[in-house]
Design a protein around this motif. Structure first.
Motif, PDB file in Angstrom:
ATOM      1  N   LEU A  34       4.594  11.354  -9.129  1.00  0.00           N
ATOM      2  CA  LEU A  34       5.643  10.518  -8.545  1.00  0.00           C
ATOM      3  C   LEU A  34       5.041   9.268  -7.922  1.00  0.00           C
ATOM      4  O   LEU A  34       5.531   8.151  -8.126  1.00  0.00           O
ATOM      5  N   GLN A  35       3.951   9.451  -7.167  1.00  0.00           N
ATOM      6  CA  GLN A  35       3.325   8.309  -6.503  1.00  0.00           C
ATOM      7  C   GLN A  35       2.840   7.268  -7.517  1.00  0.00           C
ATOM      8  O   GLN A  35       2.966   6.058  -7.294  1.00  0.00           O
ATOM      9  N   ALA A  36       2.302   7.722  -8.623  1.00  0.00           N
ATOM     10  CA  ALA A  36       1.848   6.793  -9.666  1.00  0.00           C
ATOM     11  C   ALA A  36       3.028   6.030 -10.257  1.00  0.00           C
ATOM     12  O   ALA A  36       2.942   4.811 -10.506  1.00  0.00           O
ATOM     13  N   ARG A  37       4.144   6.714 -10.497  1.00  0.00           N
ATOM     14  CA  ARG A  37       5.332   6.045 -11.054  1.00  0.00           C
ATOM     15  C   ARG A  37       5.936   5.071 -10.044  1.00  0.00           C
ATOM     16  O   ARG A  37       6.429   4.001 -10.424  1.00  0.00           O
ATOM     17  N   GLU A  46       6.511  -3.553   1.494  1.00  0.00           N
ATOM     18  CA  GLU A  46       6.773  -2.462   0.567  1.00  0.00           C
ATOM     19  C   GLU A  46       5.473  -1.906  -0.004  1.00  0.00           C
ATOM     20  O   GLU A  46       4.428  -2.565   0.019  1.00  0.00           O
ATOM     21  N   GLY A  47       5.562  -0.699  -0.539  1.00  0.00           N
ATOM     22  CA  GLY A  47       4.415  -0.069  -1.177  1.00  0.00           C
ATOM     23  C   GLY A  47       4.589   1.427  -1.206  1.00  0.00           C
ATOM     24  O   GLY A  47       5.428   1.983  -0.487  1.00  0.00           O
ATOM     25  N   ALA A  48       3.803   2.095  -2.029  1.00  0.00           N
ATOM     26  CA  ALA A  48       3.863   3.546  -2.125  1.00  0.00           C
ATOM     27  C   ALA A  48       3.329   4.170  -0.839  1.00  0.00           C
ATOM     28  O   ALA A  48       2.818   3.482   0.052  1.00  0.00           O
ATOM     29  N   ASP A  49       3.454   5.493  -0.711  1.00  0.00           N
ATOM     30  CA  ASP A  49       2.971   6.191   0.480  1.00  0.00           C
ATOM     31  C   ASP A  49       1.472   5.962   0.636  1.00  0.00           C
ATOM     32  O   ASP A  49       0.712   6.010  -0.328  1.00  0.00           O
ATOM     33  N   GLY A  50       1.057   5.709   1.887  1.00  0.00           N
ATOM     34  CA  GLY A  50      -0.352   5.482   2.155  1.00  0.00           C
ATOM     35  C   GLY A  50      -0.828   4.071   1.878  1.00  0.00           C
ATOM     36  O   GLY A  50      -2.022   3.798   1.961  1.00  0.00           O
ATOM     37  N   THR A  88      -4.852  -4.575  -1.039  1.00  0.00           N
ATOM     38  CA  THR A  88      -5.343  -4.050   0.238  1.00  0.00           C
ATOM     39  C   THR A  88      -6.787  -3.568   0.167  1.00  0.00           C
ATOM     40  O   THR A  88      -7.366  -3.214   1.193  1.00  0.00           O
ATOM     41  N   VAL A  89      -7.354  -3.557  -1.039  1.00  0.00           N
ATOM     42  CA  VAL A  89      -8.739  -3.119  -1.233  1.00  0.00           C
ATOM     43  C   VAL A  89      -9.501  -4.238  -1.933  1.00  0.00           C
ATOM     44  O   VAL A  89      -9.007  -4.839  -2.895  1.00  0.00           O
ATOM     45  N   ALA A  90     -10.691  -4.539  -1.429  1.00  0.00           N
ATOM     46  CA  ALA A  90     -11.563  -5.536  -2.057  1.00  0.00           C
ATOM     47  C   ALA A  90     -12.998  -5.017  -2.041  1.00  0.00           C
ATOM     48  O   ALA A  90     -13.464  -4.506  -1.021  1.00  0.00           O
ATOM     49  N   HIS A  91     -13.671  -5.118  -3.183  1.00  0.00           N
ATOM     50  CA  HIS A  91     -15.061  -4.650  -3.293  1.00  0.00           C
ATOM     51  C   HIS A  91     -15.186  -3.185  -2.854  1.00  0.00           C
ATOM     52  O   HIS A  91     -16.085  -2.816  -2.106  1.00  0.00           O
ATOM     53  N   ALA A  92     -14.211  -2.369  -3.300  1.00  0.00           N
ATOM     54  CA  ALA A  92     -14.212  -0.916  -3.069  1.00  0.00           C
ATOM     55  C   ALA A  92     -14.053  -0.545  -1.594  1.00  0.00           C
ATOM     56  O   ALA A  92     -14.349   0.587  -1.201  1.00  0.00           O
ATOM     57  N   LEU A 134       2.308  -4.106  -1.135  1.00  0.00           N
ATOM     58  CA  LEU A 134       0.934  -3.766  -0.788  1.00  0.00           C
ATOM     59  C   LEU A 134       0.368  -2.882  -1.894  1.00  0.00           C
ATOM     60  O   LEU A 134       0.730  -1.713  -2.021  1.00  0.00           O
ATOM     61  N   ASP A 135      -0.500  -3.453  -2.691  1.00  0.00           N
ATOM     62  CA  ASP A 135      -1.068  -2.750  -3.844  1.00  0.00           C
ATOM     63  C   ASP A 135      -2.319  -1.995  -3.393  1.00  0.00           C
ATOM     64  O   ASP A 135      -3.384  -2.580  -3.208  1.00  0.00           O
ATOM     65  N   THR A 136      -2.160  -0.686  -3.222  1.00  0.00           N
ATOM     66  CA  THR A 136      -3.246   0.168  -2.751  1.00  0.00           C
ATOM     67  C   THR A 136      -3.539   1.239  -3.796  1.00  0.00           C
ATOM     68  O   THR A 136      -2.623   1.962  -4.199  1.00  0.00           O
ATOM     69  N   PRO A 137      -4.774   1.353  -4.277  1.00  0.00           N
ATOM     70  CA  PRO A 137      -5.098   2.380  -5.273  1.00  0.00           C
ATOM     71  C   PRO A 137      -4.676   3.763  -4.806  1.00  0.00           C
ATOM     72  O   PRO A 137      -4.765   4.086  -3.611  1.00  0.00           O
ATOM     73  N   LEU A 138      -4.239   4.587  -5.752  1.00  0.00           N
ATOM     74  CA  LEU A 138      -3.687   5.890  -5.419  1.00  0.00           C
ATOM     75  C   LEU A 138      -4.677   6.768  -4.650  1.00  0.00           C
ATOM     76  O   LEU A 138      -4.302   7.442  -3.686  1.00  0.00           O
ATOM     77  N   ALA A 139      -5.944   6.767  -5.052  1.00  0.00           N
ATOM     78  CA  ALA A 139      -6.940   7.608  -4.379  1.00  0.00           C
ATOM     79  C   ALA A 139      -7.122   7.186  -2.929  1.00  0.00           C
ATOM     80  O   ALA A 139      -7.257   8.031  -2.031  1.00  0.00           O
ATOM     81  N   VAL A 140      -7.107   5.891  -2.675  1.00  0.00           N
ATOM     82  CA  VAL A 140      -7.234   5.388  -1.310  1.00  0.00           C
ATOM     83  C   VAL A 140      -5.998   5.761  -0.508  1.00  0.00           C
ATOM     84  O   VAL A 140      -6.088   6.206   0.646  1.00  0.00           O
ATOM     85  N   ALA A 141      -4.834   5.586  -1.108  1.00  0.00           N
ATOM     86  CA  ALA A 141      -3.583   5.909  -0.423  1.00  0.00           C
ATOM     87  C   ALA A 141      -3.528   7.384  -0.037  1.00  0.00           C
ATOM     88  O   ALA A 141      -3.061   7.738   1.047  1.00  0.00           O
TER      89      ALA A 141
END
Length: 224
Positions: free
Chosen positions: A173-176, A8-12, A198-202, A140-147
């Protein structure tokens, strides 16, 4: 009955990539694993209607409750296929499952109504439609900007030629949605969850590393 794993996870967030990599990792460990992706845009009536909805081609507005019913219908129509896959494999890996419906539709109602809507959707899918609850859901916790960058790199979808569909284009919506996923994981809605960064050290973690972390968790539960 197979072990049911929901990615599971948001788009991207990298769900499709992680799903394929987890199946491959499990197979390398001697387990029979298969993937099932939702929505099934070209295989069910619900999936087709969702494609039209996300491409903004439906002639009228769709409420969150109506959209939730379409997503649930797509899975209900796929239930026999799901059961058959579960009977023939050790692990079935879902690229989106019931929690996706809950996270996205609850993101479209006022905060005070979100929890009730998520509960309603869970009862619709697991109760009325008798869909099995996953043994483990992975957020899958992916920062919004990366997604956002990863969405733009997606391959062409069957239901739209646009870079972003109706859900992907709405940053609020994606943030919520991300907040809803985190809340569901914390509350163990629909059973056990694990959160994978899903992101480590930027930088994006290699898909193989993410897949190994998830597959090891599945194997540990199967052996336990």
């Amino acid at each position: 009955m197979a072990f049911l794993l929901a990615i599971e996870g948001a788009d991207g967030a990298g769900k499709a990539t992680a799903t394929a990599a987890v199946v491959a990792h499990l197979a390398a460990q001697g387990l029979s694993a298969c993937a099932l992706s939702f929505p099934r845009y070209t295989d069910t009536v619900g999936g087709w209607a969702l494609g039209e909805y996300l491409a903004e081609r439906l002639p009228r507005a769709v409420s969150p409750q109506a959209a939730a019913t379409l997503y649930a219908l797509d899975r209900f129509e796929s239930r026999a296929h799901l059961v058959d896959m579960a009977a023939r494999h050790d692990v079935v890996v879902f690229d989106r499952y019931i929690a996706s419906n809950m996270a996205y539709q609850a993101a479209q109602v006022p905060d005070g109504e979100a929890e009730a809507l998520m509960t309603w959707i869970a009862r619709l899918e697991t109760g009325q439609f008798a869909l099995p609850v996953p043994d483990l859901s992975v957020y899958l916790d992916t920062p919004l900007a990366v997604a956002r960058t990863l969405i733009a790199q997606k391959r062409r979808r069957s239901y739209t030629d646009d870079t972003y569909d109706a859900y992907e284009a709405d940053l609020g919506l994606q943030a919520r949605v991300r907040a809803n996923y985190a809340a569901m994981a914390d509350a163990a809605m629909l059973g056990e969850w694990m959160t994978v960064e899903t992101v480590a050290h930027a930088a994006l973690r290699p898909p193989e590393m993410i897949a190994a972390e998830i597959a090891d968790a599945v194997i540990g539960r199967l052996e336990g």
